[in-house]
Motif scaffolding. Structure first.
Motif, mmCIF file in Angstrom:
data_model
loop_
_atom_site.group_PDB
_atom_site.id
_atom_site.type_symbol
_atom_site.label_atom_id
_atom_site.label_comp_id
_atom_site.label_asym_id
_atom_site.label_seq_id
_atom_site.Cartn_x
_atom_site.Cartn_y
_atom_site.Cartn_z
ATOM 1 N N ALA A 74 3.141 -17.656 47.195
ATOM 2 C CA ALA A 74 2.254 -18.690 47.731
ATOM 3 C C ALA A 74 2.489 -20.061 47.114
ATOM 4 N N LEU A 75 3.298 -20.164 46.070
ATOM 5 C CA LEU A 75 3.474 -21.434 45.366
ATOM 6 C C LEU A 75 3.945 -22.585 46.261
ATOM 7 N N PRO A 76 4.942 -22.373 47.144
ATOM 8 C CA PRO A 76 5.386 -23.510 47.975
ATOM 9 C C PRO A 76 4.295 -24.060 48.892
ATOM 10 N N TYR A 77 3.258 -23.266 49.136
ATOM 11 C CA TYR A 77 2.206 -23.699 50.047
ATOM 12 C C TYR A 77 1.065 -24.422 49.330
ATOM 13 N N VAL A 78 1.138 -24.464 47.992
ATOM 14 C CA VAL A 78 0.110 -25.174 47.230
ATOM 15 C C VAL A 78 0.759 -26.222 46.325
ATOM 16 N N ASN A 79 1.976 -26.623 46.654
ATOM 17 C CA ASN A 79 2.705 -27.543 45.773
ATOM 18 C C ASN A 79 2.119 -28.943 45.730
ATOM 19 N N SER A 99 21.032 -23.905 46.133
ATOM 20 C CA SER A 99 22.113 -24.855 46.374
ATOM 21 C C SER A 99 22.359 -25.086 47.861
ATOM 22 N N GLN A 100 22.091 -24.073 48.686
ATOM 23 C CA GLN A 100 22.323 -24.181 50.121
ATOM 24 C C GLN A 100 21.245 -24.994 50.829
ATOM 25 N N ASP A 101 20.010 -24.844 50.363
ATOM 26 C CA ASP A 101 18.899 -25.515 51.039
ATOM 27 C C ASP A 101 17.855 -25.897 50.001
ATOM 28 N N PRO A 102 17.997 -27.070 49.386
ATOM 29 C CA PRO A 102 17.063 -27.466 48.333
ATOM 30 C C PRO A 102 15.619 -27.549 48.810
ATOM 31 N N GLU A 103 15.417 -27.887 50.093
ATOM 32 C CA GLU A 103 14.059 -28.050 50.593
ATOM 33 C C GLU A 103 13.339 -26.715 50.759
ATOM 34 N N PHE A 104 14.032 -25.742 51.374
ATOM 35 C CA PHE A 104 13.423 -24.445 51.627
ATOM 36 C C PHE A 104 13.931 -23.356 50.674
ATOM 37 N N GLY A 155 9.582 -28.380 36.959
ATOM 38 C CA GLY A 155 10.322 -29.615 36.761
ATOM 39 C C GLY A 155 10.809 -30.231 38.058
ATOM 40 N N SER A 156 11.263 -29.388 39.001
ATOM 41 C CA SER A 156 11.835 -29.926 40.236
ATOM 42 C C SER A 156 10.775 -30.389 41.222
ATOM 43 N N VAL A 157 9.638 -29.738 41.248
ATOM 44 C CA VAL A 157 8.601 -30.076 42.224
ATOM 45 C C VAL A 157 7.702 -31.204 41.731
#
Length: 419
Positions: free
Chosen positions: A306-311, A374-379, A243-245
Protein backbone atom coordinates in the motif's frame (compact mmCIF):
# COMPACT_ATOMS: atom_id res chain seq x y z
CA UNK A 1 8.04 -75.64 26.06
CA UNK A 2 10.25 -72.75 25.04
CA UNK A 3 8.81 -69.36 24.21
CA UNK A 4 9.33 -67.73 20.82
CA UNK A 5 11.06 -64.37 20.70
CA UNK A 6 10.13 -62.09 17.85
CA UNK A 7 12.05 -58.95 17.00
CA UNK A 8 9.77 -56.15 15.96
CA UNK A 9 10.51 -52.59 14.92
CA UNK A 10 7.98 -50.22 16.37
CA UNK A 11 7.55 -46.55 16.13
CA UNK A 12 7.55 -44.09 19.01
CA UNK A 13 4.51 -42.31 20.23
CA UNK A 14 1.95 -41.69 17.52
CA UNK A 15 0.83 -38.32 18.73
CA UNK A 16 2.86 -35.21 19.24
CA UNK A 17 3.06 -34.42 22.93
CA UNK A 18 2.85 -30.71 22.20
CA UNK A 19 -0.53 -31.07 20.53
CA UNK A 20 -1.92 -31.87 23.96
CA UNK A 21 -0.84 -28.34 24.92
CA UNK A 22 0.40 -28.25 28.52
CA UNK A 23 1.02 -31.74 29.77
CA UNK A 24 -0.71 -32.08 33.12
CA UNK A 25 1.80 -34.69 34.26
CA UNK A 26 4.67 -32.22 34.16
CA UNK A 27 5.94 -30.90 37.47
CA UNK A 28 4.96 -27.42 38.57
CA UNK A 29 6.69 -24.53 36.86
CA UNK A 30 10.05 -23.53 38.21
CA UNK A 31 11.66 -20.10 37.98
CA UNK A 32 10.88 -18.28 34.75
CA UNK A 33 12.88 -15.22 33.73
CA UNK A 34 15.59 -15.89 36.33
CA UNK A 35 16.06 -19.51 35.29
CA UNK A 36 18.97 -21.06 33.42
CA UNK A 37 16.95 -21.73 30.26
CA UNK A 38 15.90 -18.08 30.00
CA UNK A 39 19.48 -17.06 30.67
CA UNK A 40 20.53 -19.17 27.69
CA UNK A 41 17.84 -17.53 25.56
CA UNK A 42 19.24 -14.12 26.52
CA UNK A 43 22.79 -15.16 25.67
CA UNK A 44 21.68 -16.46 22.26
CA UNK A 45 19.74 -13.20 21.83
CA UNK A 46 22.90 -11.12 22.19
CA UNK A 47 24.98 -13.53 20.12
CA UNK A 48 22.45 -13.16 17.31
CA UNK A 49 22.61 -9.40 17.76
CA UNK A 50 26.38 -9.45 17.34
CA UNK A 51 26.26 -11.82 14.37
CA UNK A 52 23.77 -9.79 12.36
CA UNK A 53 25.33 -6.45 13.31
CA UNK A 54 28.73 -7.56 12.05
CA UNK A 55 27.21 -8.81 8.79
CA UNK A 56 25.44 -5.52 8.18
CA UNK A 57 28.47 -3.46 9.21
CA UNK A 58 30.41 -5.20 6.44
CA UNK A 59 27.95 -3.84 3.89
CA UNK A 60 27.71 -0.41 5.49
CA UNK A 61 31.47 0.14 5.40
CA UNK A 62 32.20 -1.54 2.08
CA UNK A 63 32.15 1.70 0.10
CA UNK A 64 34.42 3.39 2.63
CA UNK A 65 36.86 0.47 2.47
CA UNK A 66 36.99 0.61 -1.33
CA UNK A 67 37.41 4.38 -1.44
CA UNK A 68 38.52 5.64 1.95
CA UNK A 69 39.13 9.15 0.61
CA UNK A 70 35.47 9.71 -0.19
CA UNK A 71 34.17 10.90 3.18
CA UNK A 72 30.67 11.48 1.89
CA UNK A 73 30.36 7.79 1.06
CA UNK A 74 30.60 7.07 4.77
CA UNK A 75 27.26 8.76 5.24
CA UNK A 76 25.75 7.19 2.17
CA UNK A 77 26.76 3.75 3.37
CA UNK A 78 24.82 4.22 6.60
CA UNK A 79 21.62 3.87 4.62
CA UNK A 80 22.72 0.52 3.20
CA UNK A 81 23.38 1.93 -0.30
CA UNK A 82 26.11 0.08 -2.10
CA UNK A 83 27.03 1.92 -5.31
CA UNK A 84 27.98 -0.82 -7.72
CA UNK A 85 29.83 1.64 -9.94
CA UNK A 86 32.45 2.08 -7.21
CA UNK A 87 33.07 -1.66 -7.40
CA UNK A 88 33.21 -1.85 -11.16
CA UNK A 89 29.48 -1.98 -11.96
CA UNK A 90 27.33 0.45 -13.85
CA UNK A 91 24.22 1.16 -11.82
CA UNK A 92 23.54 2.27 -8.29
CA UNK A 93 21.69 -0.65 -6.77
CA UNK A 94 21.28 -1.56 -3.10
CA UNK A 95 22.67 -4.97 -2.33
CA UNK A 96 20.86 -7.61 -0.33
CA UNK A 97 21.87 -8.03 3.26
CA UNK A 98 22.43 -11.48 4.73
CA UNK A 99 19.64 -12.82 6.87
CA UNK A 100 22.10 -13.44 9.66
CA UNK A 101 20.85 -16.91 10.37
CA UNK A 102 17.10 -16.33 11.00
CA UNK A 103 15.85 -19.76 11.89
CA UNK A 104 19.35 -21.18 11.56
CA UNK A 105 19.73 -24.85 12.43
CA UNK A 106 22.38 -24.56 15.13
CA UNK A 107 20.06 -22.81 17.55
CA UNK A 108 17.41 -25.47 17.22
CA UNK A 109 19.83 -28.13 18.35
CA UNK A 110 20.01 -26.15 21.60
CA UNK A 111 16.25 -25.75 22.11
CA UNK A 112 15.66 -29.37 21.21
CA UNK A 113 17.14 -30.25 24.60
CA UNK A 114 16.59 -27.04 26.55
CA UNK A 115 13.09 -25.89 25.56
CA UNK A 116 10.00 -27.39 27.20
CA UNK A 117 7.39 -27.76 24.43
CA UNK A 118 4.97 -25.27 25.99
CA UNK A 119 7.75 -22.67 26.39
CA UNK A 120 9.53 -23.05 23.06
CA UNK A 121 7.71 -20.20 21.36
CA UNK A 122 8.86 -17.62 23.86
CA UNK A 123 12.37 -19.03 24.27
CA UNK A 124 12.95 -19.14 20.51
CA UNK A 125 11.41 -15.70 20.06
CA UNK A 126 13.66 -14.18 22.71
CA UNK A 127 16.69 -15.74 21.03
CA UNK A 128 15.75 -14.89 17.44
CA UNK A 129 14.74 -11.30 18.28
CA UNK A 130 18.40 -10.51 18.77
CA UNK A 131 18.78 -10.61 14.99
CA UNK A 132 16.36 -7.77 14.39
CA UNK A 133 17.92 -5.76 17.22
CA UNK A 134 21.30 -6.31 15.58
CA UNK A 135 19.90 -4.87 12.34
CA UNK A 136 18.62 -1.84 14.23
CA UNK A 137 21.89 -1.27 16.09
CA UNK A 138 24.12 -1.59 13.03
CA UNK A 139 21.87 0.46 10.76
CA UNK A 140 21.53 3.25 13.32
CA UNK A 141 25.11 3.44 14.58
CA UNK A 142 27.25 2.14 11.73
CA UNK A 143 27.27 5.32 9.67
CA UNK A 144 27.77 7.58 12.67
CA UNK A 145 30.73 5.59 13.95
CA UNK A 146 32.30 5.57 10.48
CA UNK A 147 31.94 9.33 10.17
CA UNK A 148 33.08 10.23 13.69
CA UNK A 149 35.90 7.72 14.24
CA UNK A 150 36.59 6.13 10.85
CA UNK A 151 35.32 2.92 9.31
CA UNK A 152 37.87 0.62 11.04
CA UNK A 153 36.32 1.48 14.39
CA UNK A 154 33.02 -0.07 13.37
CA UNK A 155 34.82 -3.41 13.23
CA UNK A 156 36.70 -2.76 16.47
CA UNK A 157 33.55 -1.87 18.39
CA UNK A 158 31.18 -4.50 17.03
CA UNK A 159 33.94 -7.12 16.91
CA UNK A 160 34.74 -6.42 20.56
CA UNK A 161 31.07 -6.80 21.48
CA UNK A 162 31.05 -10.11 19.64
CA UNK A 163 34.07 -11.34 21.61
CA UNK A 164 32.34 -10.50 24.90
CA UNK A 165 29.21 -12.44 23.99
CA UNK A 166 31.33 -15.28 22.63
CA UNK A 167 33.01 -15.53 26.05
CA UNK A 168 29.62 -15.80 27.77
CA UNK A 169 28.60 -18.46 25.24
CA UNK A 170 31.62 -20.67 25.94
CA UNK A 171 31.30 -20.30 29.70
CA UNK A 172 27.54 -20.54 30.24
CA UNK A 173 26.04 -22.55 27.36
CA UNK A 174 25.98 -26.35 27.55
CA UNK A 175 24.50 -29.00 25.29
CA UNK A 176 21.77 -30.08 27.68
CA UNK A 177 20.52 -29.55 31.25
CA UNK A 178 22.23 -32.72 32.48
CA UNK A 179 25.70 -31.43 31.67
CA UNK A 180 25.13 -27.88 32.95
CA UNK A 181 27.03 -27.40 36.24
CA UNK A 182 24.97 -24.56 37.72
CA UNK A 183 21.37 -25.42 36.85
CA UNK A 184 19.08 -26.12 39.80
CA UNK A 185 17.87 -29.66 40.37
CA UNK A 186 14.23 -28.64 40.14
CA UNK A 187 14.71 -26.91 36.78
CA UNK A 188 16.72 -29.82 35.44
CA UNK A 189 13.97 -32.26 36.37
CA UNK A 190 11.34 -29.92 34.98
CA UNK A 191 13.02 -29.67 31.56
CA UNK A 192 13.95 -33.34 31.30
CA UNK A 193 10.46 -34.53 32.24
CA UNK A 194 8.85 -32.20 29.71
CA UNK A 195 11.13 -33.55 26.97
CA UNK A 196 10.94 -37.16 28.09
CA UNK A 197 8.93 -38.26 25.05
CA UNK A 198 10.92 -36.29 22.48
CA UNK A 199 14.62 -36.33 23.23
CA UNK A 200 16.61 -39.51 22.89
CA UNK A 201 20.31 -40.23 22.99
CA UNK A 202 20.11 -42.96 20.37
CA UNK A 203 21.58 -42.18 16.98
CA UNK A 204 19.62 -42.77 13.80
CA UNK A 205 20.49 -42.08 10.20
CA UNK A 206 18.97 -39.04 8.58
CA UNK A 207 15.87 -40.08 6.54
CA UNK A 208 16.70 -38.01 3.47
CA UNK A 209 14.17 -39.69 1.17
CA UNK A 210 11.33 -39.27 3.67
CA UNK A 211 12.23 -35.61 4.18
CA UNK A 212 12.24 -34.96 0.43
CA UNK A 213 8.78 -36.53 0.16
CA UNK A 214 7.39 -34.61 3.13
CA UNK A 215 4.99 -31.80 2.21
CA UNK A 216 5.21 -30.24 5.69
CA UNK A 217 8.96 -29.87 5.15
CA UNK A 218 8.48 -28.28 1.76
CA UNK A 219 5.85 -25.96 3.22
CA UNK A 220 8.47 -24.75 5.71
CA UNK A 221 10.97 -24.08 2.93
CA UNK A 222 8.55 -22.23 0.65
CA UNK A 223 7.08 -20.14 3.46
CA UNK A 224 10.54 -19.21 4.75
CA UNK A 225 11.53 -18.27 1.19
CA UNK A 226 8.51 -16.01 0.73
CA UNK A 227 8.94 -14.40 4.15
CA UNK A 228 12.63 -13.82 3.48
CA UNK A 229 11.61 -11.97 0.32
CA UNK A 230 9.49 -9.67 2.49
CA UNK A 231 12.31 -9.17 4.99
CA UNK A 232 14.80 -8.28 2.27
CA UNK A 233 12.44 -5.66 0.88
CA UNK A 234 11.99 -4.22 4.38
CA UNK A 235 15.65 -4.22 5.40
CA UNK A 236 17.30 -3.33 2.11
CA UNK A 237 14.80 -1.14 0.30
CA UNK A 238 13.15 0.80 3.14
CA UNK A 239 15.89 3.48 3.23
CA UNK A 240 16.01 3.50 -0.57
CA UNK A 241 12.28 4.10 -0.85
CA UNK A 242 12.28 6.85 1.80
CA UNK A 243 15.20 8.59 0.16
CA UNK A 244 13.86 8.40 -3.39
CA UNK A 245 10.26 9.37 -2.67
CA UNK A 246 10.70 12.03 0.02
CA UNK A 247 14.28 13.20 -0.61
CA UNK A 248 15.01 12.92 3.09
CA UNK A 249 18.42 14.01 4.36
CA UNK A 250 20.84 11.07 4.34
CA UNK A 251 21.55 11.32 8.08
CA UNK A 252 17.85 11.45 8.93
CA UNK A 253 17.26 8.60 6.51
CA UNK A 254 19.57 6.34 8.50
CA UNK A 255 17.66 7.02 11.71
CA UNK A 256 14.24 6.63 10.11
CA UNK A 257 15.13 3.38 8.36
CA UNK A 258 16.31 1.94 11.67
CA UNK A 259 13.33 3.07 13.72
CA UNK A 260 10.87 0.31 12.60
CA UNK A 261 13.25 -2.36 13.91
CA UNK A 262 12.46 -1.37 17.50
CA UNK A 263 8.83 -2.33 16.91
CA UNK A 264 9.97 -5.59 15.36
CA UNK A 265 12.13 -6.42 18.35
CA UNK A 266 9.28 -5.86 20.80
CA UNK A 267 6.70 -7.66 18.67
CA UNK A 268 8.97 -10.65 18.13
CA UNK A 269 9.38 -11.26 21.85
CA UNK A 270 5.72 -10.61 22.70
CA UNK A 271 4.64 -12.91 19.86
CA UNK A 272 6.39 -15.85 21.50
CA UNK A 273 4.65 -15.21 24.80
CA UNK A 274 1.33 -14.86 23.02
CA UNK A 275 1.80 -18.18 21.21
CA UNK A 276 2.54 -20.01 24.47
CA UNK A 277 -0.42 -18.28 26.09
CA UNK A 278 -2.75 -19.56 23.36
CA UNK A 279 -1.46 -23.08 23.96
CA UNK A 280 -2.60 -22.83 27.58
CA UNK A 281 -6.08 -21.86 26.31
CA UNK A 282 -6.59 -25.17 24.48
CA UNK A 283 -5.54 -23.94 21.04
CA UNK A 284 -4.03 -26.71 18.95
CA UNK A 285 -0.34 -26.30 18.27
CA UNK A 286 -0.74 -26.20 14.49
CA UNK A 287 -3.43 -23.53 14.87
CA UNK A 288 -1.07 -21.35 16.90
CA UNK A 289 1.76 -21.81 14.41
CA UNK A 290 -0.44 -20.89 11.45
CA UNK A 291 -2.02 -17.90 13.20
CA UNK A 292 1.44 -16.52 13.98
CA UNK A 293 2.60 -17.17 10.41
CA UNK A 294 -0.45 -15.54 8.83
CA UNK A 295 -0.14 -12.45 11.04
CA UNK A 296 3.57 -12.23 10.27
CA UNK A 297 3.07 -12.43 6.51
CA UNK A 298 -0.24 -11.18 5.16
CA UNK A 299 -0.74 -7.84 7.00
CA UNK A 300 2.97 -7.00 6.79
CA UNK A 301 3.15 -7.49 3.03
CA UNK A 302 -0.21 -5.72 2.54
CA UNK A 303 1.05 -2.59 4.33
CA UNK A 304 4.17 -2.57 2.14
CA UNK A 305 2.12 -3.02 -1.03
CA UNK A 306 0.00 0.00 0.00
CA UNK A 307 2.99 2.37 0.30
CA UNK A 308 2.84 3.79 -3.27
CA UNK A 309 -0.77 4.78 -2.65
CA UNK A 310 0.02 6.83 0.46
CA UNK A 311 3.25 8.44 -0.73
CA UNK A 312 1.71 11.90 -0.38
CA UNK A 313 1.69 11.47 3.40
CA UNK A 314 5.12 11.06 4.94
CA UNK A 315 3.88 10.18 8.44
CA UNK A 316 1.52 7.51 7.07
CA UNK A 317 4.37 5.93 5.13
CA UNK A 318 6.60 5.71 8.22
CA UNK A 319 3.66 4.32 10.22
CA UNK A 320 2.99 1.62 7.61
CA UNK A 321 6.66 0.66 7.50
CA UNK A 322 6.85 0.44 11.28
CA UNK A 323 3.69 -1.69 11.55
CA UNK A 324 4.82 -3.96 8.72
CA UNK A 325 8.28 -4.42 10.20
CA UNK A 326 6.79 -5.19 13.61
CA UNK A 327 4.18 -7.68 12.42
CA UNK A 328 6.68 -9.54 10.24
CA UNK A 329 8.48 -10.84 13.32
CA UNK A 330 5.44 -12.79 14.53
CA UNK A 331 6.65 -15.55 12.21
CA UNK A 332 9.31 -16.32 14.80
CA UNK A 333 6.60 -18.04 16.83
CA UNK A 334 5.18 -19.64 13.69
CA UNK A 335 6.91 -21.14 10.70
CA UNK A 336 10.46 -20.51 11.89
CA UNK A 337 10.22 -22.87 14.87
CA UNK A 338 7.85 -25.35 13.26
CA UNK A 339 10.79 -27.66 12.56
CA UNK A 340 10.93 -28.37 16.30
CA UNK A 341 7.32 -29.53 16.14
CA UNK A 342 7.39 -31.89 13.19
CA UNK A 343 10.83 -33.39 13.72
CA UNK A 344 12.54 -32.48 17.02
CA UNK A 345 15.26 -35.09 16.39
CA UNK A 346 16.18 -33.49 13.07
CA UNK A 347 15.09 -29.90 13.78
CA UNK A 348 18.58 -28.45 13.39
CA UNK A 349 18.91 -30.03 9.95
CA UNK A 350 15.45 -28.93 8.78
CA UNK A 351 15.90 -25.41 10.11
CA UNK A 352 19.26 -25.18 8.35
CA UNK A 353 17.79 -26.42 5.07
CA UNK A 354 14.85 -24.00 5.24
CA UNK A 355 17.23 -21.14 6.02
CA UNK A 356 19.50 -21.96 3.09
CA UNK A 357 16.45 -22.30 0.86
CA UNK A 358 15.27 -18.88 1.98
CA UNK A 359 18.63 -17.39 1.03
CA UNK A 360 17.64 -17.85 -2.59
CA UNK A 361 15.31 -14.92 -1.97
CA UNK A 362 18.23 -12.85 -0.69
CA UNK A 363 19.96 -13.47 -4.03
CA UNK A 364 16.94 -12.86 -6.25
CA UNK A 365 15.53 -9.76 -4.54
CA UNK A 366 18.28 -7.28 -5.53
CA UNK A 367 18.49 -8.69 -9.05
CA UNK A 368 14.77 -8.56 -9.81
CA UNK A 369 14.05 -5.38 -7.87
CA UNK A 370 17.00 -3.58 -9.41
CA UNK A 371 15.75 -4.55 -12.86
CA UNK A 372 12.20 -3.34 -12.14
CA UNK A 373 13.36 -0.02 -10.75
CA UNK A 374 15.76 0.60 -13.62
CA UNK A 375 13.16 -0.19 -16.29
CA UNK A 376 10.38 2.00 -14.93
CA UNK A 377 11.36 4.43 -12.17
CA UNK A 378 7.80 5.75 -11.88
CA UNK A 379 6.00 2.43 -11.45
CA UNK A 380 8.99 0.34 -10.40
CA UNK A 381 8.12 0.53 -6.71
CA UNK A 382 4.55 -0.62 -7.39
CA UNK A 383 5.79 -3.59 -9.40
CA UNK A 384 8.33 -4.40 -6.69
CA UNK A 385 5.78 -4.34 -3.88
CA UNK A 386 3.11 -6.21 -5.86
CA UNK A 387 5.59 -8.96 -6.70
CA UNK A 388 6.61 -9.19 -3.06
CA UNK A 389 2.96 -9.49 -1.99
CA UNK A 390 2.24 -12.21 -4.58
CA UNK A 391 5.26 -14.30 -3.59
CA UNK A 392 4.49 -13.85 0.09
CA UNK A 393 0.87 -14.89 -0.40
CA UNK A 394 1.78 -18.01 -2.39
CA UNK A 395 4.25 -19.19 0.25
CA UNK A 396 1.70 -18.54 2.99
CA UNK A 397 -1.07 -20.46 1.21
CA UNK A 398 1.25 -23.42 0.67
CA UNK A 399 2.10 -23.46 4.38
CA UNK A 400 -1.54 -23.14 5.48
CA UNK A 401 -2.52 -26.12 3.30
CA UNK A 402 0.39 -28.47 4.01
CA UNK A 403 1.89 -27.25 7.29
CA UNK A 404 1.62 -29.59 10.29
CA UNK A 405 2.71 -29.67 13.91
CA UNK A 406 2.55 -33.40 14.71
CA UNK A 407 5.81 -35.32 14.82
CA UNK A 408 6.12 -36.96 11.43
CA UNK A 409 6.35 -40.75 11.21
CA UNK A 410 9.87 -40.63 9.80
CA UNK A 411 10.99 -38.43 12.71
CA UNK A 412 9.74 -40.65 15.52
CA UNK A 413 12.17 -42.68 17.56
CA UNK A 414 12.53 -46.28 16.48
CA UNK A 415 12.69 -48.78 19.30
CA UNK A 416 13.57 -52.46 19.32
CA UNK A 417 10.99 -54.39 21.32
CA UNK A 418 11.11 -58.11 22.19
CA UNK A 419 7.84 -60.04 22.52
Amino acid sequence: MSTMTELRLTRGESKHSQDMQVDKKLPGKVLGLCSTRYGLALIVHFCNLSLVAQNIIMYITMVAMVNSTDHQSLLNSSTEWLPVDSLGGGNKTPKSLPAGGIGSGGQFALWEKWGPPHERSRLCSIALSGMILGSFTATLLGGFISQALGWPFTFYIFGGIGCVFCFFWFVLVYDDPVSHPWISTSEKEYIMSSLDQQVSSSKQSLPIKAILKSLPCWSLCFCCFSHQWLLNILIVYTPTYIGSVYNVNIRDNGVLSAFPFIGSWITGILGGYLADFLLTKNFRLITVRKIATVLGNLPASAFIMALPYVNSNYITTITFLTISCGLSQLCQAGVYINALDIAPRYSSFLAGVSREFSQIAAILVPIITGFLLSQDPEFGWKYTFFLMFAINLLGLIFYIIFGEADIQDWAKERKLTYL
